[in-house]
Design a protein around this motif. Sequence first.
Motif, PDB file in Angstrom:
ATOM      1  N   LEU A 160       0.813  -1.210   0.000  1.00  0.00           N
ATOM      2  CA  LEU A 160       0.000   0.000   0.000  1.00  0.00           C
ATOM      3  C   LEU A 160       0.853   1.268   0.000  1.00  0.00           C
ATOM      4  O   LEU A 160       0.459   2.284  -0.549  1.00  0.00           O
ATOM      5  N   THR A 161       2.002   1.206   0.632  1.00  0.00           N
ATOM      6  CA  THR A 161       2.831   2.399   0.733  1.00  0.00           C
ATOM      7  C   THR A 161       3.735   2.605  -0.472  1.00  0.00           C
ATOM      8  O   THR A 161       4.352   3.652  -0.605  1.00  0.00           O
ATOM      9  N   GLN A 162       3.802   1.623  -1.347  1.00  0.00           N
ATOM     10  CA  GLN A 162       4.638   1.755  -2.538  1.00  0.00           C
ATOM     11  C   GLN A 162       3.967   2.674  -3.541  1.00  0.00           C
ATOM     12  O   GLN A 162       2.760   2.639  -3.739  1.00  0.00           O
ATOM     13  N   LYS A 163       4.782   3.491  -4.181  1.00  0.00           N
ATOM     14  CA  LYS A 163       4.257   4.389  -5.199  1.00  0.00           C
ATOM     15  C   LYS A 163       4.025   3.604  -6.483  1.00  0.00           C
ATOM     16  O   LYS A 163       4.776   2.688  -6.808  1.00  0.00           O
ATOM     17  N   PRO A 164       2.987   3.970  -7.220  1.00  0.00           N
ATOM     18  CA  PRO A 164       2.764   3.283  -8.489  1.00  0.00           C
ATOM     19  C   PRO A 164       3.887   3.588  -9.467  1.00  0.00           C
ATOM     20  O   PRO A 164       4.493   4.656  -9.421  1.00  0.00           O
ATOM     21  N   ILE A 165       4.147   2.638 -10.338  1.00  0.00           N
ATOM     22  CA  ILE A 165       5.216   2.823 -11.324  1.00  0.00           C
ATOM     23  C   ILE A 165       4.871   3.968 -12.265  1.00  0.00           C
ATOM     24  O   ILE A 165       5.709   4.789 -12.607  1.00  0.00           O
ATOM     25  N   THR A 166       3.622   4.051 -12.660  1.00  0.00           N
ATOM     26  CA  THR A 166       3.158   5.121 -13.538  1.00  0.00           C
ATOM     27  C   THR A 166       2.409   6.144 -12.696  1.00  0.00           C
ATOM     28  O   THR A 166       1.555   5.785 -11.900  1.00  0.00           O
ATOM     29  N   SER A 167       2.727   7.426 -12.907  1.00  0.00           N
ATOM     30  CA  SER A 167       2.079   8.469 -12.122  1.00  0.00           C
ATOM     31  C   SER A 167       0.587   8.525 -12.443  1.00  0.00           C
ATOM     32  O   SER A 167       0.138   8.090 -13.504  1.00  0.00           O
ATOM     33  N   PHE A 168      -0.151   9.098 -11.530  1.00  0.00           N
ATOM     34  CA  PHE A 168      -1.594   9.218 -11.725  1.00  0.00           C
ATOM     35  C   PHE A 168      -1.894  10.065 -12.955  1.00  0.00           C
ATOM     36  O   PHE A 168      -2.789   9.745 -13.739  1.00  0.00           O
ATOM     37  N   ALA A 169      -1.143  11.145 -13.130  1.00  0.00           N
ATOM     38  CA  ALA A 169      -1.368  12.015 -14.292  1.00  0.00           C
ATOM     39  C   ALA A 169      -1.168  11.244 -15.590  1.00  0.00           C
ATOM     40  O   ALA A 169      -1.962  11.371 -16.534  1.00  0.00           O
ATOM     41  N   LYS A 170      -0.131  10.430 -15.640  1.00  0.00           N
ATOM     42  CA  LYS A 170       0.135   9.650 -16.849  1.00  0.00           C
ATOM     43  C   LYS A 170      -0.963   8.605 -17.054  1.00  0.00           C
ATOM     44  O   LYS A 170      -1.414   8.375 -18.183  1.00  0.00           O
ATOM     45  N   GLN A 171      -1.420   7.968 -15.986  1.00  0.00           N
ATOM     46  CA  GLN A 171      -2.508   6.996 -16.091  1.00  0.00           C
ATOM     47  C   GLN A 171      -3.776   7.667 -16.620  1.00  0.00           C
ATOM     48  O   GLN A 171      -4.495   7.097 -17.442  1.00  0.00           O
ATOM     49  N   LEU A 172      -4.035   8.878 -16.153  1.00  0.00           N
ATOM     50  CA  LEU A 172      -5.206   9.619 -16.591  1.00  0.00           C
ATOM     51  C   LEU A 172      -5.123   9.937 -18.083  1.00  0.00           C
ATOM     52  O   LEU A 172      -6.100   9.731 -18.817  1.00  0.00           O
ATOM     53  N   VAL A 173      -3.978  10.399 -18.536  1.00  0.00           N
ATOM     54  CA  VAL A 173      -3.781  10.704 -19.956  1.00  0.00           C
ATOM     55  C   VAL A 173      -3.938   9.442 -20.798  1.00  0.00           C
ATOM     56  O   VAL A 173      -4.599   9.453 -21.846  1.00  0.00           O
ATOM     57  N   MET A 174      -3.351   8.336 -20.341  1.00  0.00           N
ATOM     58  CA  MET A 174      -3.457   7.078 -21.082  1.00  0.00           C
ATOM     59  C   MET A 174      -4.917   6.621 -21.160  1.00  0.00           C
ATOM     60  O   MET A 174      -5.375   6.155 -22.216  1.00  0.00           O
ATOM     61  N   SER A 175      -5.653   6.770 -20.070  1.00  0.00           N
ATOM     62  CA  SER A 175      -7.061   6.371 -20.057  1.00  0.00           C
ATOM     63  C   SER A 175      -7.889   7.230 -20.997  1.00  0.00           C
ATOM     64  O   SER A 175      -8.741   6.727 -21.732  1.00  0.00           O
ATOM     65  N   LEU A 176      -7.629   8.533 -20.984  1.00  0.00           N
ATOM     66  CA  LEU A 176      -8.354   9.431 -21.888  1.00  0.00           C
ATOM     67  C   LEU A 176      -8.048   9.103 -23.346  1.00  0.00           C
ATOM     68  O   LEU A 176      -8.950   9.097 -24.188  1.00  0.00           O
ATOM     69  N   ARG A 177      -6.804   8.837 -23.646  1.00  0.00           N
ATOM     70  CA  ARG A 177      -6.430   8.457 -25.019  1.00  0.00           C
ATOM     71  C   ARG A 177      -7.153   7.175 -25.433  1.00  0.00           C
ATOM     72  O   ARG A 177      -7.653   7.076 -26.550  1.00  0.00           O
ATOM     73  N   HIS A 178      -7.184   6.196 -24.535  1.00  0.00           N
ATOM     74  CA  HIS A 178      -7.863   4.940 -24.833  1.00  0.00           C
ATOM     75  C   HIS A 178      -9.350   5.184 -25.119  1.00  0.00           C
ATOM     76  O   HIS A 178      -9.906   4.638 -26.080  1.00  0.00           O
ATOM     77  N   LEU A 179      -9.982   5.986 -24.275  1.00  0.00           N
ATOM     78  CA  LEU A 179     -11.392   6.289 -24.490  1.00  0.00           C
ATOM     79  C   LEU A 179     -11.632   6.973 -25.821  1.00  0.00           C
ATOM     80  O   LEU A 179     -12.566   6.639 -26.546  1.00  0.00           O
ATOM     81  N   LEU A 180     -10.785   7.943 -26.141  1.00  0.00           N
ATOM     82  CA  LEU A 180     -10.956   8.674 -27.398  1.00  0.00           C
ATOM     83  C   LEU A 180     -10.695   7.795 -28.616  1.00  0.00           C
ATOM     84  O   LEU A 180     -11.350   7.927 -29.635  1.00  0.00           O
ATOM     85  N   GLN A 181      -9.738   6.897 -28.518  1.00  0.00           N
ATOM     86  CA  GLN A 181      -9.389   6.043 -29.650  1.00  0.00           C
ATOM     87  C   GLN A 181     -10.364   4.890 -29.836  1.00  0.00           C
ATOM     88  O   GLN A 181     -10.653   4.486 -30.958  1.00  0.00           O
ATOM     89  N   HIS A 182     -10.886   4.346 -28.751  1.00  0.00           N
ATOM     90  CA  HIS A 182     -11.661   3.118 -28.855  1.00  0.00           C
ATOM     91  C   HIS A 182     -13.152   3.277 -28.546  1.00  0.00           C
ATOM     92  O   HIS A 182     -13.974   2.537 -29.067  1.00  0.00           O
ATOM     93  N   LYS A 183     -13.498   4.182 -27.684  1.00  0.00           N
ATOM     94  CA  LYS A 183     -14.891   4.285 -27.250  1.00  0.00           C
ATOM     95  C   LYS A 183     -15.633   5.461 -27.918  1.00  0.00           C
ATOM     96  O   LYS A 183     -16.793   5.349 -28.266  1.00  0.00           O
ATOM     97  N   PHE A 184     -14.970   6.578 -28.017  1.00  0.00           N
ATOM     98  CA  PHE A 184     -15.604   7.794 -28.542  1.00  0.00           C
ATOM     99  C   PHE A 184     -14.974   8.204 -29.860  1.00  0.00           C
ATOM    100  O   PHE A 184     -14.427   9.278 -29.993  1.00  0.00           O
ATOM    101  N   LYS A 185     -15.091   7.357 -30.864  1.00  0.00           N
ATOM    102  CA  LYS A 185     -14.470   7.659 -32.166  1.00  0.00           C
ATOM    103  C   LYS A 185     -15.198   8.774 -32.857  1.00  0.00           C
ATOM    104  O   LYS A 185     -16.383   8.881 -32.851  1.00  0.00           O
TER     105      LYS A 185
END
Length: 92
Positions: A67-92
């Motif tokens: 629980l105390t370990q930091k994620p390998i990917t920052s939250f900001a980067k995860q958010l950007v990756m998720s938004l890109r995925h949504l735009l590319q695959h869900k909201f074409k």
Amino acid sequence: PVMGSFLANYLIPKESFAWLAEYPEAFSALMYAMADHKDKAGLLSEIVQKADQNSVTLALGGDVSKLTQKPITSFAKQLVMSLRHLLQHKFK
């Protein structure tokens, strides 16, 4: 949030309330924490949050020590990756 303070009367023995009343800061923190005012509950809120995290992690079969370990990917980067995925695959 209001129910927490209301239920405290039924969950915490009267003797405990009387004892806790001798420590106004602790009593105040408890009431704020039970009313879900994390910003005003101070350290008690942090303790409750950590206990909740540990409980959920254990219930899901996870490792509490991670629980105390930091994620390998920052939250900001995860958010950007998720938004890109949504735009590319869900909201074409």
